[in-house]
Design a protein around this motif. Structure first.
Motif, PDB file in Angstrom:
ATOM      1  N   GLY A   1       0.751  -1.243   0.000  1.00 32.71           N
ATOM      2  CA  GLY A   1       0.000   0.000   0.000  1.00 32.71           C
ATOM      3  C   GLY A   1       0.776   1.285   0.000  1.00 32.71           C
ATOM      4  O   GLY A   1       0.173   2.355  -0.168  1.00 32.71           O
ATOM      5  N   LEU A   2       2.090   1.273   0.195  1.00 35.19           N
ATOM      6  CA  LEU A   2       2.845   2.520   0.178  1.00 35.19           C
ATOM      7  C   LEU A   2       2.738   3.170  -1.200  1.00 35.19           C
ATOM      8  O   LEU A   2       3.054   2.560  -2.214  1.00 35.19           O
ATOM      9  N   GLY A   3       2.257   4.383  -1.231  1.00 33.39           N
ATOM     10  CA  GLY A   3       2.053   5.084  -2.490  1.00 33.39           C
ATOM     11  C   GLY A   3       0.618   5.052  -2.974  1.00 33.39           C
ATOM     12  O   GLY A   3       0.282   5.691  -3.973  1.00 33.39           O
ATOM     13  N   ARG A   4      -0.235   4.291  -2.260  1.00 33.94           N
ATOM     14  CA  ARG A   4      -1.653   4.212  -2.628  1.00 33.94           C
ATOM     15  C   ARG A   4      -2.519   4.769  -1.495  1.00 33.94           C
ATOM     16  O   ARG A   4      -2.086   4.840  -0.352  1.00 33.94           O
ATOM     17  N   HIS A   5      -3.730   5.157  -1.832  1.00 31.06           N
ATOM     18  CA  HIS A   5      -4.640   5.721  -0.838  1.00 31.06           C
ATOM     19  C   HIS A   5      -5.078   4.646   0.152  1.00 31.06           C
ATOM     20  O   HIS A   5      -5.322   3.487  -0.218  1.00 31.06           O
ATOM     21  N   ARG A   6      -5.206   5.062   1.391  1.00 34.61           N
ATOM     22  CA  ARG A   6      -5.502   4.119   2.471  1.00 34.61           C
ATOM     23  C   ARG A   6      -6.864   3.455   2.307  1.00 34.61           C
ATOM     24  O   ARG A   6      -7.027   2.280   2.647  1.00 34.61           O
ATOM     25  N   ASP A   7      -7.831   4.186   1.767  1.00 36.09           N
ATOM     26  CA  ASP A   7      -9.187   3.624   1.672  1.00 36.09           C
ATOM     27  C   ASP A   7      -9.307   2.535   0.599  1.00 36.09           C
ATOM     28  O   ASP A   7     -10.348   1.886   0.481  1.00 36.09           O
ATOM     29  N   THR A   8      -8.245   2.336  -0.191  1.00 36.62           N
ATOM     30  CA  THR A   8      -8.263   1.264  -1.199  1.00 36.62           C
ATOM     31  C   THR A   8      -7.612  -0.013  -0.686  1.00 36.62           C
ATOM     32  O   THR A   8      -7.551  -1.009  -1.423  1.00 36.62           O
ATOM     33  N   LEU A   9      -7.124   0.017   0.554  1.00 30.27           N
ATOM     34  CA  LEU A   9      -6.377  -1.114   1.098  1.00 30.27           C
ATOM     35  C   LEU A   9      -7.202  -1.877   2.121  1.00 30.27           C
ATOM     36  O   LEU A   9      -8.095  -1.313   2.762  1.00 30.27           O
ATOM     37  N   SER A  10      -6.860  -3.143   2.282  1.00 29.94           N
ATOM     38  CA  SER A  10      -7.497  -3.961   3.308  1.00 29.94           C
ATOM     39  C   SER A  10      -6.796  -3.720   4.644  1.00 29.94           C
ATOM     40  O   SER A  10      -5.699  -3.156   4.704  1.00 29.94           O
ATOM     41  N   SER A  11      -7.418  -4.167   5.720  1.00 31.93           N
ATOM     42  CA  SER A  11      -6.808  -4.018   7.041  1.00 31.93           C
ATOM     43  C   SER A  11      -5.502  -4.798   7.127  1.00 31.93           C
ATOM     44  O   SER A  11      -4.552  -4.376   7.797  1.00 31.93           O
ATOM     45  N   GLY A  12      -5.442  -5.949   6.430  1.00 33.73           N
ATOM     46  CA  GLY A  12      -4.195  -6.727   6.416  1.00 33.73           C
ATOM     47  C   GLY A  12      -3.071  -5.969   5.741  1.00 33.73           C
ATOM     48  O   GLY A  12      -1.917  -6.011   6.194  1.00 33.73           O
ATOM     49  N   ASN A  13      -3.393  -5.308   4.635  1.00 32.38           N
ATOM     50  CA  ASN A  13      -2.383  -4.485   3.965  1.00 32.38           C
ATOM     51  C   ASN A  13      -1.846  -3.408   4.884  1.00 32.38           C
ATOM     52  O   ASN A  13      -0.628  -3.166   4.937  1.00 32.38           O
ATOM     53  N   ILE A  14      -2.728  -2.756   5.610  1.00 33.81           N
ATOM     54  CA  ILE A  14      -2.323  -1.644   6.473  1.00 33.81           C
ATOM     55  C   ILE A  14      -1.418  -2.131   7.598  1.00 33.81           C
ATOM     56  O   ILE A  14      -0.423  -1.477   7.954  1.00 33.81           O
ATOM     57  N   VAL A  15      -1.713  -3.290   8.161  1.00 32.35           N
ATOM     58  CA  VAL A  15      -0.874  -3.851   9.230  1.00 32.35           C
ATOM     59  C   VAL A  15       0.529  -4.153   8.705  1.00 32.35           C
ATOM     60  O   VAL A  15       1.543  -3.792   9.332  1.00 32.35           O
ATOM     61  N   VAL A  16       0.623  -4.824   7.546  1.00 36.14           N
ATOM     62  CA  VAL A  16       1.932  -5.158   6.975  1.00 36.14           C
ATOM     63  C   VAL A  16       2.690  -3.887   6.593  1.00 36.14           C
ATOM     64  O   VAL A  16       3.910  -3.794   6.772  1.00 36.14           O
ATOM     65  N   PHE A  17       1.962  -2.897   6.063  1.00 36.81           N
ATOM     66  CA  PHE A  17       2.590  -1.622   5.725  1.00 36.81           C
ATOM     67  C   PHE A  17       3.225  -0.986   6.952  1.00 36.81           C
ATOM     68  O   PHE A  17       4.372  -0.516   6.904  1.00 36.81           O
ATOM     69  N   GLN A  18       2.508  -0.957   8.072  1.00 31.95           N
ATOM     70  CA  GLN A  18       3.040  -0.342   9.286  1.00 31.95           C
ATOM     71  C   GLN A  18       4.272  -1.087   9.801  1.00 31.95           C
ATOM     72  O   GLN A  18       5.242  -0.465  10.247  1.00 31.95           O
TER      73      GLN A  18
END
Length: 375
Positions: A78-95
């Protein structure tokens, strides 16, 4: 997690800058790796050995590789993409990837600074300069040992990586501290070599070549300034996955420039210039090899020839050209003087016994009366 969530676009778009982050970070890593290999090859070609500063730069490169991999994982999630287009799993791995990349970044930067400091320490035998390098070493260690724990424990346990929803310390203050001290140390790493080299007995042009090699660290300072600018919005987590992409590029640039500018002094023009003012005795012996062979500097033609005799103090007469007079002779002796502090541990880091080379030239001019009747 949807399969489409982890797909990485190969093209930049207004809503997806992940490709830019990946391309820039991996390109900079390749450039850094090439310069490190060039540095090591040049060093081995000159001294047939590797030393403490080389180890530091290799560790810095390894950490840089880890940081680049962590950044790529962030892009994939998700780095470089809007947060609302990502799943919760993506956001956790991104962090988690962002968290790891920041820690590896500071560690890599610290080792690249130490590589420069230890190189400066070796080329100057002056006690004041050696003391200043110890101060810079202590400052770099204090900076890294204070910055890394703050990044590691920026949020409450056990979710120390969760800066979006967890209770955390002021991230803006952390990065202001990290970047400000880094810039101060880099300024010192430009100033100290200038002081050291400017006192060498060599041509002005050579001094400028040497100091310009260290002055390339100004690029690192400029990149850090850009990183400071991009980090001003780090506490805004509303659309962090999208807004952090420029910060990620800035971090990769600072990290890679830290490594590349640490390798610049090992390029051939620098070695040619440094050789004329300060050389190690083991290089002299290696170049001499045997009596009667010419001394050949790195990248230079032979400049003199050893005679078969040597003085009682280890001085070797060195036959040079005459002074334009048929009876004029010139001798040049090279005196090898051991370092006064033989037990200093870092003295052996670049050779078994680092020594200062002092060259003394003497001229003897004799004349004989001309033929009778000649004025």
């Amino acid at each position: 997690m949807n399969s489409t969530d982890s797909q990485v676009s190969l093209h930049d778009s207004p809503d997806n800058h992940g490709a830019v982050v990946n391309i820039v970070s991996w390109f900079l890593l390749i450039c850094s790796s090439l310069l490190v290999f060039t540095r090591l090859g040049t060093k081995y070609g000159v001294s047939k050995s590797f030393h403490v500063d080389d180890g530091f730069i290799v560790v810095s490169l390894i950490l840089c590789i880890g940081q680049t991999i962590a950044t790529s994982i962030g892009v994939a999630n998700g780095l470089g993409r809007h947060r609302d287009t990502l799943s919760s799993g993506n956001i956790v791995v991104f962090q988690k990837s962002y968290y790891a990349a920041n820690v590896l970044f500071v560690a890599s930067l610290a080792f690249s600074k130490l590589a420069v400091i230890f190189f400066i320490r070796v080329i100057s035998p002056i006690d004041l300069h050696r003391t200043l390098t110890w101060i810079l070493t202590a400052a770099t260690l204090a900076w890294s040992f204070s910055s890394i724990p703050m990044l590691l424990f920026q949020c409450d346990t056990p979710r120390v990586w969760d800066a979006f929803t967890n209770k955390c310390i002021d991230q803006q203050a952390i990065w202001n501290y990290v970047n400000a001290v880094s810039i101060i140390i880099d300024i010192c790493l430009i100033w100290l070599p200038f002081v050291v080299v400017w006192n060498l007995q060599t041509q002005l042009q050579r001094k400028l070549v040497v100091t310009s090699c260290f002055a390339t660290r100004l690029l690192t300072i400029a990149a850090t300034g850009w990183q400071v600018k991009e980090a001003q919005g780090i506490t805004n987590h509303q659309d962090a996955t999208f807004t952090y992409w420029q910060l990620a590029v800035a971090v990769s640039l600072v990290q890679s420039l830290g490594i590349m500018t640490a390798c610049t002094p090992y390029l051939k023009p620098f070695l040619d210039s440094l050789e004329s003012g300060l050389m190690r005795s083991d290089d002299i012996r290696r170049r001499a090899n045997a009596t009667g062979k010419s001394i050949t500097g790195y990248g230079r033609q032979g400049i003199s020839t050893f005679r078969s005799q040597s003085g009682p103090t280890g001085a070797s007469p060195n036959e040079l050209r005459n002074l334009g007079h048929p009876n004029a002779t010139v001798t040049s002796s090279i005196t090898v003087k051991k370092s006064e502090n033989g037990s200093d541990w870092e003295t052996g880091s670049h050779s078994s016994q680092v020594k200062l080379i002092k060259q003394v030239k003497t001229w003897k001019v004799t004349s004989s009366p001309g033929p009778a009747g000649e004025d």
